[in-house]
Design a protein around this motif. Structure first.
Motif, PDB file in Angstrom:
ATOM      1  N   ALA A 186       0.866  -1.203  -0.003  1.00 57.56           N
ATOM      2  CA  ALA A 186       0.056   0.120  -0.122  1.00 57.56           C
ATOM      3  C   ALA A 186       0.765   1.333  -0.135  1.00 57.56           C
ATOM      4  CB  ALA A 186      -0.968  -0.067   1.191  1.00 57.56           C
ATOM      5  N   ARG A 187       2.018   1.228   0.694  1.00 55.11           N
ATOM      6  CA  ARG A 187       2.778   2.580   0.882  1.00 55.11           C
ATOM      7  C   ARG A 187       3.337   2.640  -0.633  1.00 55.11           C
ATOM      8  NH1 ARG A 187       4.698   4.242   5.936  1.00 55.11           N
ATOM      9  NH2 ARG A 187       3.657   3.380   7.433  1.00 55.11           N
ATOM     10  N   LEU A 188       4.048   1.474  -1.049  1.00 58.15           N
ATOM     11  CA  LEU A 188       4.631   1.592  -2.513  1.00 58.15           C
ATOM     12  C   LEU A 188       3.721   2.053  -3.346  1.00 58.15           C
ATOM     13  CD1 LEU A 188       7.120   1.054  -4.493  1.00 58.15           C
ATOM     14  CD2 LEU A 188       6.323  -1.306  -4.462  1.00 58.15           C
ATOM     15  N   ALA A 189       2.503   1.598  -3.578  1.00 56.37           N
ATOM     16  CA  ALA A 189       1.504   1.838  -4.600  1.00 56.37           C
ATOM     17  C   ALA A 189       1.083   3.387  -4.404  1.00 56.37           C
ATOM     18  CB  ALA A 189       0.080   0.991  -4.297  1.00 56.37           C
ATOM     19  N   ALA A 190       0.913   3.871  -2.969  1.00 56.73           N
ATOM     20  CA  ALA A 190       0.607   5.397  -2.642  1.00 56.73           C
ATOM     21  C   ALA A 190       1.731   6.385  -3.442  1.00 56.73           C
ATOM     22  CB  ALA A 190       0.349   5.336  -1.508  1.00 56.73           C
ATOM     23  N   THR A 219      -4.553   9.821  -9.175  1.00 58.80           N
ATOM     24  CA  THR A 219      -5.602   9.610  -8.217  1.00 58.80           C
ATOM     25  C   THR A 219      -6.040   8.316  -7.773  1.00 58.80           C
ATOM     26  OG1 THR A 219      -7.262   9.928  -9.811  1.00 58.80           O
ATOM     27  CG2 THR A 219      -6.661  11.969  -8.900  1.00 58.80           C
ATOM     28  N   ILE A 220      -6.475   8.086  -6.590  1.00 60.21           N
ATOM     29  CA  ILE A 220      -6.693   6.643  -6.084  1.00 60.21           C
ATOM     30  C   ILE A 220      -7.585   5.936  -6.984  1.00 60.21           C
ATOM     31  CG2 ILE A 220      -8.737   7.241  -4.886  1.00 60.21           C
ATOM     32  CD1 ILE A 220      -6.060   4.840  -3.718  1.00 60.21           C
ATOM     33  N   ASP A 221      -8.352   6.454  -7.780  1.00 61.45           N
ATOM     34  CA  ASP A 221      -9.129   5.688  -8.775  1.00 61.45           C
ATOM     35  C   ASP A 221      -8.274   5.077  -9.906  1.00 61.45           C
ATOM     36  OD1 ASP A 221      -8.999   8.420  -9.644  1.00 61.45           O
ATOM     37  OD2 ASP A 221     -10.173   7.885 -11.401  1.00 61.45           O
ATOM     38  N   LYS A 222      -7.256   5.316  -9.974  1.00 64.34           N
ATOM     39  CA  LYS A 222      -6.044   4.767 -10.954  1.00 64.34           C
ATOM     40  C   LYS A 222      -5.414   3.693 -10.203  1.00 64.34           C
ATOM     41  CE  LYS A 222      -7.225   7.691 -14.258  1.00 64.34           C
ATOM     42  NZ  LYS A 222      -8.114   7.111 -15.218  1.00 64.34           N
ATOM     43  N   LEU A 223      -5.765   3.247  -9.280  1.00 66.34           N
ATOM     44  CA  LEU A 223      -5.510   1.821  -8.557  1.00 66.34           C
ATOM     45  C   LEU A 223      -6.247   0.785  -8.811  1.00 66.34           C
ATOM     46  CD1 LEU A 223      -3.196   0.910  -6.355  1.00 66.34           C
ATOM     47  CD2 LEU A 223      -5.044   0.855  -4.894  1.00 66.34           C
TER      48      LEU A 223
END
Length: 329
Positions: free
Chosen positions: A161-165, A174-178
């Motif tokens: 999660a830290r790496l993805a952020a 933005t978060i919707d691109k996860l």
């Protein structure tokens, strides 16, 4: 053990950079053919920048792969398997577990000379070939290594999660691109949902269901709930980065604070694996003193510290070992 080309830290995660060199080709012709390549001499990776050559990611894709039995640093083992031509066609940007992460492809981090901003390259992770707007050609890939103990999996998931952020922040996303691997499976099948989370968790019979361990179930409602919970975790870290202006990170790991040990009545443990490090301090980021051999040892103190649920101090004075990989006798 593999030696990384360089090591850096972003958002609390230590990254071991071992980027596959440009121009690398298959050496074993039979392995190449088994993986769907023409044979020896074929390009070992795509060798193209993401998103039509811009080198900018349009999304970050989350995958799960299995923890390896009796292995301390799973990301290192997966990276070694990649370099030894034992991962078939799979090429991903990062393998992440409870110890940190290993980087196999350029991701445009700007953190090391081998990975400048705007250099993010195509990986093979989404099962959609060279489709211009597909996952392989546009998205950064993170394999989060799970399916060990619950403690291990929580740390691995948090590191992921830290790496993805941080990658979302670095690429201005933005978060919707996860998204998930399953998101791209749905796209390939012609299924598109207005709600991105629905597309990320819509099971297609006979197709790969991933990230399996984050979903936690093939039941759609459960998978959707668990995926959204993971996104909340990523968003927390992304909001922190955006709120602070983003911390680019350190090219060398920061020296960890020395955990406060607590004395315990000496007890025996059996070391179960043959590549468990002895550390100078109760932290995976402290200097290692080589491996401890499988066998029975006495623990005289315990401490909390990065990289393990709990660390144990050896009676011999040699140092500290992770108690996640021992059996108490």
């Amino acid at each position: 053990m593999l030696t990384p080309n360089s090591t850096y830290k972003i958002n609390g995660v230590t990254i071991n950079e071992k980027i596959i060199p440009d121009g690398t080709v298959w050496k074993d012709g039979q392995k190449a053919k088994n993986a769907g390549f023409s044979g020896a001499g074929a390009a070992y990776k795509k060798g193209q920048k993401l998103s039509g050559g811009t080198g900018r990611a349009q999304s970050v894709t989350i995958h799960n792969t299995n923890d390896l039995p009796n292995v301390y640093d799973d990301g290192e083992q997966y990276t070694r398997a990649t370099y030894n031509e034992n991962m078939n066609s799979s090429r991903v940007h990062f393998y992440t577990d409870d110890t940190g992460a290993w980087q196999n492809l350029k991701a445009g981090t700007g953190m090391v000379a081998a990975d400048p901003i705007g250099a993010a390259e195509v990986s093979w992770h989404s099962g959609d070939g060279s489709v211009a707007d597909g996952g392989n050609m546009t998205s950064l890939s993170i394999e989060i290594i799970m399916n060990e103990t619950s403690a291990h999996d929580e740390i691995a998931k948090d590191n992921g999660a830290r790496l993805a952020a941080w990658l979302l922040w670095r690429h201005g996303l933005t978060i919707d691109k996860l998204v998930t691997h399953t998101y791209w499976v749905n796209k390939s099948a012609g299924k598109k949902f207005a709600d991105v989370d629905e597309q990320c968790t819509n099971l297609i019979s006979g197709k790969k269901w991933c990230p399996t361990y984050i979903f936690g179930s093939s039941n759609h409602a459960t998978a959707l709930k668990n995926w959204k919970a993971f996104k909340v975790l990523v968003k927390k870290y992304l909001d922190q980065l955006n709120g602070s202006g983003g911390t680019a990170g350190q090219t060398t790991p920061a020296k960890p604070a020395t955990p406060s040990p607590s004395a315990v009545s000496p007890y025996l443990v059996r070391v179960k694996i043959d590549d468990l490090y002895i550390r100078t301090e109760a932290s995976k980021e402290s200097k290692d003193k080589g491996f401890i051999k499988p066998g029975v040892y006495t623990i005289v103190a315990e401490a909390a510290g990065p990289g393990a649920t709990k660390w144990g101090k050896l009676k011999s004075g040699a140092g500290w070992i992770s108690l996640d990989y021992v059996t108490k006798l």
